[in-house]
Write a protein that holds these residues in place. Structure first.
Motif, PDB file in Angstrom:
ATOM      1  N   ALA A  12      -1.095   2.175   4.177  1.00 48.08           N
ATOM      2  CA  ALA A  12      -1.594   3.451   4.690  1.00 48.08           C
ATOM      3  C   ALA A  12      -0.475   4.488   4.717  1.00 48.08           C
ATOM      4  O   ALA A  12      -0.684   5.649   4.342  1.00 48.08           O
ATOM      5  CB  ALA A  12      -2.187   3.267   6.079  1.00 48.08           C
ATOM      6  N   PHE A  13       0.712   4.086   5.124  1.00 47.48           N
ATOM      7  CA  PHE A  13       1.859   5.007   5.145  1.00 47.48           C
ATOM      8  C   PHE A  13       2.212   5.457   3.735  1.00 47.48           C
ATOM      9  O   PHE A  13       2.468   6.639   3.497  1.00 47.48           O
ATOM     10  CB  PHE A  13       3.055   4.330   5.820  1.00 47.48           C
ATOM     11  N   LEU A  14       2.261   4.506   2.790  1.00 51.17           N
ATOM     12  CA  LEU A  14       2.583   4.859   1.402  1.00 51.17           C
ATOM     13  C   LEU A  14       1.512   5.767   0.797  1.00 51.17           C
ATOM     14  O   LEU A  14       1.845   6.686   0.019  1.00 51.17           O
ATOM     15  CB  LEU A  14       2.751   3.589   0.571  1.00 51.17           C
ATOM     16  N   ALA A  15       0.259   5.546   1.131  1.00 52.28           N
ATOM     17  CA  ALA A  15      -0.808   6.402   0.619  1.00 52.28           C
ATOM     18  C   ALA A  15      -0.709   7.789   1.254  1.00 52.28           C
ATOM     19  O   ALA A  15      -0.941   8.811   0.593  1.00 52.28           O
ATOM     20  CB  ALA A  15      -2.172   5.790   0.909  1.00 52.28           C
ATOM     21  N   ILE A  41       2.933   8.020  -2.302  1.00 49.16           N
ATOM     22  CA  ILE A  41       3.833   7.208  -3.116  1.00 49.16           C
ATOM     23  C   ILE A  41       3.041   6.276  -4.012  1.00 49.16           C
ATOM     24  O   ILE A  41       3.440   5.976  -5.119  1.00 49.16           O
ATOM     25  CB  ILE A  41       4.850   6.453  -2.221  1.00 49.16           C
ATOM     26  N   ILE A  42       1.885   5.843  -3.549  1.00 47.62           N
ATOM     27  CA  ILE A  42       1.026   5.005  -4.414  1.00 47.62           C
ATOM     28  C   ILE A  42      -0.177   5.766  -4.907  1.00 47.62           C
ATOM     29  O   ILE A  42      -0.652   6.700  -4.421  1.00 47.62           O
ATOM     30  CB  ILE A  42       0.498   3.745  -3.727  1.00 47.62           C
TER      31      ILE A  42
END
Length: 124
Positions: free
Chosen positions: A116-119, A123-124
């Protein structure tokens, strides 16, 4: 052997079983039951408290005569039957499985939060 001597023996056996099966320490039955209270079913705990209340009376020669031996022996038998039915290997296995389940849940929550943080940061 009189009923009162049997009661003393049954109390000693019960304290030994509490130590062995539940790992509870205590010199008297009352102390051991206080520490094992939440590990025993309510019905068994109540019957055990009957024994704990008369533990001191068994040593006294005149008070010993007022005890209801069949009821006390029945309570001791019920408590000992329950304690002997505890499977120590199953309790150990259940503890390990519970710990591993909690660890797996924490790892899963961490992975979801990381994704969730990367989204969120795109970043993803």
């Amino acid at each position: 052997m009189t009923g009162n001597d049997q009661i003393q023996d049954q109390i000693a056996v019960t304290v030994a079983l509490l130590r062995e099966r539940l790992g509870v320490r205590g010199k008297t039955l009352r102390q051991a039951l206080r520490r094992a209270k939440h590990r025993l079913p309510r019905r068994v705990y109540r019957r055990a408290m009957i024994l704990a209340r008369v533990e001191n009376m068994v040593d006294h020669p005149k008070l010993r005569l007022t005890l209801n031996s069949p009821q006390l022996l029945s309570a001791a038998g019920e408590l000992q039957t329950f304690l002997r039915s505890i499977d120590l290997a199953d309790r150990r296995k259940g503890w390990w499985l519970g710990m591993l389940g909690g660890l797996a849940f924490n790892i899963l929550v961490f992975a979801v939060l990381l994704l969730a943080f990367l989204a969120w940061r795109k970043i993803i």
